[in-house]
Motif scaffolding. Structure first.
Motif, PDB file in Angstrom:
ATOM      1  N   VAL A  23       0.824  -1.173  -0.098  1.00 51.04           N
ATOM      2  CA  VAL A  23       0.047  -0.173   0.044  1.00 51.04           C
ATOM      3  C   VAL A  23       0.964   1.375  -0.102  1.00 51.04           C
ATOM      4  N   MET A  24       1.717   1.227   0.819  1.00 50.81           N
ATOM      5  CA  MET A  24       2.512   2.438   0.986  1.00 50.81           C
ATOM      6  C   MET A  24       3.462   2.777  -0.286  1.00 50.81           C
ATOM      7  N   GLY A  74       9.055  13.347   1.270  1.00 55.33           N
ATOM      8  CA  GLY A  74       8.608  13.968   2.802  1.00 55.33           C
ATOM      9  C   GLY A  74       8.344  12.960   3.873  1.00 55.33           C
ATOM     10  N   LEU A  75       9.000  11.714   3.617  1.00 47.78           N
ATOM     11  CA  LEU A  75       8.857  10.564   4.473  1.00 47.78           C
ATOM     12  C   LEU A  75      10.110  10.300   5.401  1.00 47.78           C
ATOM     13  N   LEU A  97       5.183   7.431  11.940  1.00 49.82           N
ATOM     14  CA  LEU A  97       4.061   6.687  11.330  1.00 49.82           C
ATOM     15  C   LEU A  97       2.688   7.080  11.392  1.00 49.82           C
ATOM     16  N   PRO A  98       2.244   7.563  12.418  1.00 48.30           N
ATOM     17  CA  PRO A  98       0.819   8.129  12.424  1.00 48.30           C
ATOM     18  C   PRO A  98       0.653   9.217  11.224  1.00 48.30           C
ATOM     19  N   ARG A 103      -1.569  10.570   5.880  1.00 45.66           N
ATOM     20  CA  ARG A 103      -1.198  10.843   4.505  1.00 45.66           C
ATOM     21  C   ARG A 103      -1.728   9.834   3.430  1.00 45.66           C
ATOM     22  N   LEU A 104      -1.467   8.661   4.013  1.00 45.98           N
ATOM     23  CA  LEU A 104      -1.924   7.564   2.805  1.00 45.98           C
ATOM     24  C   LEU A 104      -3.281   7.539   3.021  1.00 45.98           C
ATOM     25  N   HIS A 105      -4.129   7.673   4.023  1.00 50.93           N
ATOM     26  CA  HIS A 105      -5.637   7.682   3.986  1.00 50.93           C
ATOM     27  C   HIS A 105      -6.057   9.035   3.209  1.00 50.93           C
ATOM     28  N   THR A 106      -5.529  10.121   3.403  1.00 46.48           N
ATOM     29  CA  THR A 106      -5.875  11.249   2.607  1.00 46.48           C
ATOM     30  C   THR A 106      -5.658  11.015   1.088  1.00 46.48           C
TER      31      THR A 106
END
Length: 128
Positions: A23-24, A74-75, A97-98, A103-106
């Motif tokens: 996913v990431m 930006g990770l 991580l949060p 950012r993944l959810h967005t």
């Protein structure tokens, strides 16, 4: 596909139970070895290239490229630490991580919204 980047969300959607790495990699457009580097930084914040290369069992130049990509996305962040013996070394820290999860959810929510708009706007004519 062990170290590949999924081409798009379609590839990811074909996987019945994608892992966090997949996913990431897909959402951020990074390779899985870069995701591995990110996760190593989560476990060992403030790592140097040398430390990461040893931990990941990868060449320093490959780790450097992975870190460059993570910095661009930006990770990760980089800080210069002066050495007592003179000179300096860069230390890298992962985006917490949060924040990465948010950012993944967005990104995924935005993609889903865009797809819903495409579906709703479709009037039956195919435009090439």
């Amino acid at each position: 596909m062990a170290d590949a980047t999924p081409d798009d969300l379609g590839d990811l959607m074909e996987q019945p139970n994608p892992g966090f790495r997949e996913v990431m990699s897909c959402v951020f457009g990074i390779h899985q070895h870069e995701t591995r580097t990110y996760l190593s930084l989560i476990d060992q914040p403030g790592s140097t290239v040398e430390e990461l290369a040893t931990q990941l069992e990868r060449d320093r130049s490959n780790v450097n490229r992975s870190l460059s990509t993570l910095l661009e996305r930006g990770l990760a962040t980089r800080e210069r630490r002066l050495l007592d013996s003179g000179g300096y070394v860069y230390q890298y820290t992962a985006e917490p991580l949060p924040e990465a999860k948010e950012r993944l959810h967005t990104a995924l929510d935005q993609w889903v919204e865009n797809v819903h708009e495409v579906i709703e706007d479709f009037d039956g004519e195919l435009v090439e």
